[in-house]
Design an enzyme around this catalytic site. Structure first.
Site, PDB file in Angstrom:
ATOM      1  N   GLY A   5     -22.584   0.098  26.602  1.00  0.00           N
ATOM      2  CA  GLY A   5     -21.560  -0.222  25.497  1.00  0.00           C
ATOM      3  C   GLY A   5     -20.167   0.089  25.963  1.00  0.00           C
ATOM      4  O   GLY A   5     -19.639   1.156  26.866  1.00  0.00           O
ATOM      5  N   GLY A   7     -17.453  -0.168  24.070  1.00  0.00           N
ATOM      6  CA  GLY A   7     -16.789   0.212  22.811  1.00  0.00           C
ATOM      7  C   GLY A   7     -15.740   1.414  23.361  1.00  0.00           C
ATOM      8  O   GLY A   7     -15.327   1.489  24.502  1.00  0.00           O
ATOM      9  N   PHE A   8     -15.092   1.940  22.399  1.00  0.00           N
ATOM     10  CA  PHE A   8     -14.140   3.101  22.704  1.00  0.00           C
ATOM     11  C   PHE A   8     -14.813   4.110  23.353  1.00  0.00           C
ATOM     12  O   PHE A   8     -13.881   4.828  24.425  1.00  0.00           O
ATOM     13  CB  PHE A   8     -13.595   3.759  21.173  1.00  0.00           C
ATOM     14  CG  PHE A   8     -12.633   2.725  20.577  1.00  0.00           C
ATOM     15  CD1 PHE A   8     -11.451   2.204  20.993  1.00  0.00           C
ATOM     16  CD2 PHE A   8     -12.860   2.171  19.335  1.00  0.00           C
ATOM     17  CE1 PHE A   8     -10.628   1.623  20.258  1.00  0.00           C
ATOM     18  CE2 PHE A   8     -12.092   1.118  18.526  1.00  0.00           C
ATOM     19  CZ  PHE A   8     -10.905   0.781  19.212  1.00  0.00           C
ATOM     20  N   GLY A   9     -15.762   4.567  22.895  1.00  0.00           N
ATOM     21  CA  GLY A   9     -16.648   5.755  23.590  1.00  0.00           C
ATOM     22  C   GLY A   9     -16.778   5.286  25.243  1.00  0.00           C
ATOM     23  O   GLY A   9     -16.496   6.092  25.929  1.00  0.00           O
ATOM     24  N   VAL A  73     -29.313  -3.737  26.140  1.00  0.00           N
ATOM     25  CA  VAL A  73     -30.435  -2.525  26.777  1.00  0.00           C
ATOM     26  C   VAL A  73     -31.466  -2.647  25.551  1.00  0.00           C
ATOM     27  O   VAL A  73     -31.158  -2.400  24.510  1.00  0.00           O
ATOM     28  CB  VAL A  73     -29.743  -1.195  26.837  1.00  0.00           C
ATOM     29  CG1 VAL A  73     -30.821  -0.211  27.034  1.00  0.00           C
ATOM     30  CG2 VAL A  73     -28.640  -1.310  28.096  1.00  0.00           C
ATOM     31  N   GLU A 168      -8.987  -3.400   3.223  1.00  0.00           N
ATOM     32  CA  GLU A 168      -7.946  -3.874   3.834  1.00  0.00           C
ATOM     33  C   GLU A 168      -8.235  -5.727   3.880  1.00  0.00           C
ATOM     34  O   GLU A 168      -7.253  -6.336   3.634  1.00  0.00           O
ATOM     35  CB  GLU A 168      -7.979  -3.492   5.364  1.00  0.00           C
ATOM     36  CG  GLU A 168      -7.409  -2.360   5.590  1.00  0.00           C
ATOM     37  CD  GLU A 168      -7.417  -1.710   6.940  1.00  0.00           C
ATOM     38  OE1 GLU A 168      -6.742  -0.913   7.476  1.00  0.00           O
ATOM     39  OE2 GLU A 168      -8.597  -1.968   7.569  1.00  0.00           O
ATOM     40  N   ASP A 305     -20.502   6.390  17.393  1.00  0.00           N
ATOM     41  CA  ASP A 305     -21.320   6.040  16.130  1.00  0.00           C
ATOM     42  C   ASP A 305     -22.872   6.329  16.192  1.00  0.00           C
ATOM     43  O   ASP A 305     -23.574   6.355  15.082  1.00  0.00           O
ATOM     44  CB  ASP A 305     -21.101   4.720  15.754  1.00  0.00           C
ATOM     45  CG  ASP A 305     -19.673   4.312  15.368  1.00  0.00           C
ATOM     46  OD1 ASP A 305     -19.039   5.300  15.108  1.00  0.00           O
ATOM     47  OD2 ASP A 305     -19.443   3.240  15.320  1.00  0.00           O
ATOM     48  N   ALA A 321     -12.880   5.360  15.125  1.00  0.00           N
ATOM     49  CA  ALA A 321     -12.627   5.287  16.564  1.00  0.00           C
ATOM     50  C   ALA A 321     -12.152   6.555  17.603  1.00  0.00           C
ATOM     51  O   ALA A 321     -12.593   6.700  18.408  1.00  0.00           O
ATOM     52  CB  ALA A 321     -11.728   4.090  16.762  1.00  0.00           C
ATOM     53  N   GLN A 322     -11.534   7.592  16.685  1.00  0.00           N
ATOM     54  CA  GLN A 322     -11.159   8.645  17.270  1.00  0.00           C
ATOM     55  C   GLN A 322     -12.223   9.609  17.902  1.00  0.00           C
ATOM     56  O   GLN A 322     -12.232  10.186  18.656  1.00  0.00           O
ATOM     57  CB  GLN A 322     -10.213   9.465  16.461  1.00  0.00           C
ATOM     58  CG  GLN A 322      -8.734   8.979  16.541  1.00  0.00           C
ATOM     59  CD  GLN A 322      -8.015   9.246  17.976  1.00  0.00           C
ATOM     60  OE1 GLN A 322      -8.506  10.221  18.507  1.00  0.00           O
ATOM     61  NE2 GLN A 322      -7.344   8.208  18.264  1.00  0.00           N
TER      62      GLN A 322
END
Length: 475
Positions: A5, A7-9, A73, A168, A305, A321-322
Site C-alpha cells: 500500500g 497510501g499515507f501509512g 496482494v 463537502e 485503516d 489520514a493522521q
C-alpha cells in the site's frame, strides 16, 4: 522488507526509512499515491486527478532503497514469509523479513453491494472521475428533455452520508448548481437542482461536536442543500433511492446518487487475521498489539485503516489520514530500533491534530483540541493544512491556481467527462477482468493453432477406430 500500500501509512513509513539499511519492495494496486481527502474536488471539477495523485516512482525517485511494483496482494503466507501478488496479466511472489500492511479501506455498503452500480463511492480516482461524468452529464441530459418530471429527476442529486466526504461533496454540488452553471444552459435553470444529503444518524459531521455540527447544517441549508437526518437508505436503483424515516418508506426520484456513508477494511485484512489467528471487528479491521504489530508476529505491522487499536480514551482510533501517517512513522521507528539492537515494542501513541471539513467556498469547520472554528478562518486553516500534505511542489502550485479559479471566480477548471468514465465500472463488471479474458483467449487461440497445424493422420482401414474429436479448451 515489503510494504503493501502506497497510501499515507505506507508512504510515510518508507520515507522515514530512507537512510535505514533496508531493501524495500513497495507493492501497490495503482502507480500513484492518492491524496484521498480531495477526491470530492476531482468529482466536482475543481482539481485534476494528477494534482491529488502524483506517480509513486516520481515521489520516491531519490530513495534508492525502494523497488516499486504494481499489483494487488492476494494472499500472505506468514509461515513462509511470502506475499502473493496479482499484477496486470501476471502473478508473482515476493519474500520478506519484515512486512508492513497498509492497504487502506474500501467503501462499505453495509451488505448491500448491489447499490454500487447506481451509487458510486468516493475511494478512488476511478470513483471520482465516474462521479464527475455523472454530475456534469446530468445537467447536459436534463437540458435535452422537455418533461418536467424527467428534468427534475436528472437535476436531483442525493448524497448518502453526512460525514466530511458527504458534506463537502454536497456543498460543492450546490455551489456548481447555484454559482458556476447558471446562464450556461438554454432550456434548464441549474439553480432549480435539488441537492439532498441523507444520513441514518441525527447530525451532520457528528464527530465535530454539537456546536460545529449545527453550524455546518445551517450553512448547508443556506446553500440550498436539503438535509435529511435519521433517514435510512433501504433501496437504490437507476431511477431513484428508497429511504425510511419517521414517516415510513418513500422514494426520492434521482438519477445521480453518491455513497459516502461507510468504510470497511479490504478483504486482505481478514485473510491476514485468519492466517495469524487474530480477531477482526465488524468493519474487517484487524485487532493489533499496542505497537501496531500482528499478534504473535512482531515482524508484521498493520497500519492505518486496516488496524483496530484503542486510543487513550479506549475507543478505536479513527480511519483518518493522521492516524495512518503517524502509525507509518511509528512502524518505521520500531524497525530502525530493531536494526540497531535497541528495545522495541513501544506502544503507538496517536496525537490528534484535529478535524477539518469545508462546507463551501470561504466556509469550513475546524475542531482542533479545545479550539473550535467555523467560517472563513476555519477555511484558511483548511487550505494551509491540505497544501502542507499535498505531495510535490508542482501540485501545491496548481492546486492554489485552481482554487483561485473556483473560489474567487465562478469557473471549474476540470469539467471534461467521457462516456467511458461514466459507464466503465459496470462494463468491466459485466465483461470481466480484461487481462484474464485476454489470457484465456490467447490460450484458446494457441490450442486451435496447434490443432490446425498438426500433421493429418494417415488414413486408417475401415475397421479402425474413428478419429478422435478435437480437444476441448480445458483438455
Amino acid at each position: 522488507m515489503v510494504v503493501v500500500g502506497a497510501g499515507f501509512g505506507g508512504l510515510f513509513a518508507i520515507k522515514a526509512l530512507r537512510k535505514a539499511p533496508v531493501d524495500i519492495t513497495l507493492i501497490n494496486g495503482t502507480a500513484y499515491h492518492l491524496f484521498q481527502p480531495l477526491l470530492y474536488q476531482v468529482a466536482t471539477g475543481i482539481l485534476s486527478e494528477g494534482e491529488i495523485a502524483p506517480p509513486i516512482r516520481e515521489v520516491l525517485k531519490n530513495q534508492d532503497n525502494v523497488d516499486v511494483r504494481l499489483g494487488w496482494v492476494s494472499d500472505i503466507d506468514i509461515e513462509k514469509k511470502v506475499v502473493a501478488v496479482s499484477g496486470p496479466g501476471i502473478d508473482y511472489t515476493v519474500e520478506y523479513d519484515t512486512l508492513i500492511v497498509a492497504a487502506g479501506a474500501s467503501q462499505s455498503y453495509f451488505g448491500n453491494d448491489q447499490f454500487a452500480d447506481h451509487a458510486p463511492g468516493m475511494k478512488s480516482i476511478d470513483d471520482a472521475l465516474e462521479l464527475r461524468a455523472r454530475i456534469f452529464g446530468a445537467f447536459e441530459v436534463a437540458d435535452l428533455h422537455t418533461d418536467p418530471e424527467t428534468i427534475q429527476r436528472w437535476l436531483t442529486f442525493v448524497v448518502v452520508g453526512a460525514g466530511p466526504t458527504g458534506t463537502e461533496l454536497a456543498g460543492q454540488i450546490a455551489e456548481l448548481a447555484h454559482r458556476t452553471l447558471p446562464g450556461q444552459y438554454k432550456h434548464i435553470d441549474p439553480r432549480k437542482a435539488r441537492i439532498i444529503l441523507v444520513d441514518a444518524i441525527g447530525a451532520v459531521l457528528n464527530t465535530f461536536g454539537d456546536h460545529l455540527s449545527a453550524g455546518a447544517q445551517r450553512q448547508l441549508e443556506k446553500l440550498g442543500v436539503e438535509v435529511k437526518l435519521n433517514t435510512k437508505v433501504v433501496g437504490v436503483d437507476s431511477t431513484g433511492i428508497e429511504v425510511e424515516d419517521a414517516n415510513g418508506r418513500h422514494t426520492i426520484p434521482s438519477i445521480t446518487k453518491v455513497w459516502a456513508a461507510g468504510v470497511a477494511a479490504p478483504p486482505l485484512a481478514r485473510k491476514l487475521a485468519e492466517a495469524a489467528g487474530a480477531k477482526t471487528d465488524r468493519a474487517g479491521r484487524v485487532f493489533v498489539e499496542k505497537d501496531t504489530t500482528l499478534p504473535g508476529h512482531p515482524e508484521i505491522f498493520v497500519l492505518g485503516d486496516m488496524m483496530n487499536l484503542a486510543g487513550e480514551d479506549g475507543k478505536p482510533l479513527p480511519g483518518v489520514a493522521q492516524v495512518a501517517i503517524q502509525s507509518g512513522r511509528h512502524a518505521a521507528d520500531q524497525i530502525k530500533r530493531r536494526l540497531s539492537g535497541k528495545e522495541t515494542g513501544q506502544p503507538f501513541k496517536y496525537f490528534d491534530k484535529g478535524s477539518l471539513a469545508t462546507i463551501s467556498r470561504f466556509s469550513a469547520v475546524a475542531s482542533i483540541g479545545k479550539v473550535h472554528l467555523s467560517g472563513f478562518l476555519a477555511w484558511v486553516v483548511w487550505v494551509a493544512v491540505h497544501l502542507f500534505y499535498l505531495v510535490g511542489f508542482k501540485n501545491r502550485v496548481t492546486a492554489v491556481l485552481h482554487w483561485a479559479v473556483s473560489f474567487i471566480g465562478r469557473g471549474r477548471s476540470e469539467r471534461v467527462a467521457t462516456q467511458q468514465q461514466a459507464f466503465a465500472r459496470r462494463a468491466i463488471r459485466a465483461y470481466g477482468d480484461p487481462f484474464e479474458r485476454e489470457r484465456a483467449e490467447a490460450v484458446t487461440a494457441h490450442k486451435k493453432e496447434l490443432l490446425d497445424n498438426a500433421a493429418p493422420a494417415e488414413k486408417q482401414p475401415a475397421t479402425a477406430t474413428p478419429e478422435r474429436e478435437p480437444l476441448s479448451v480445458r483438455e
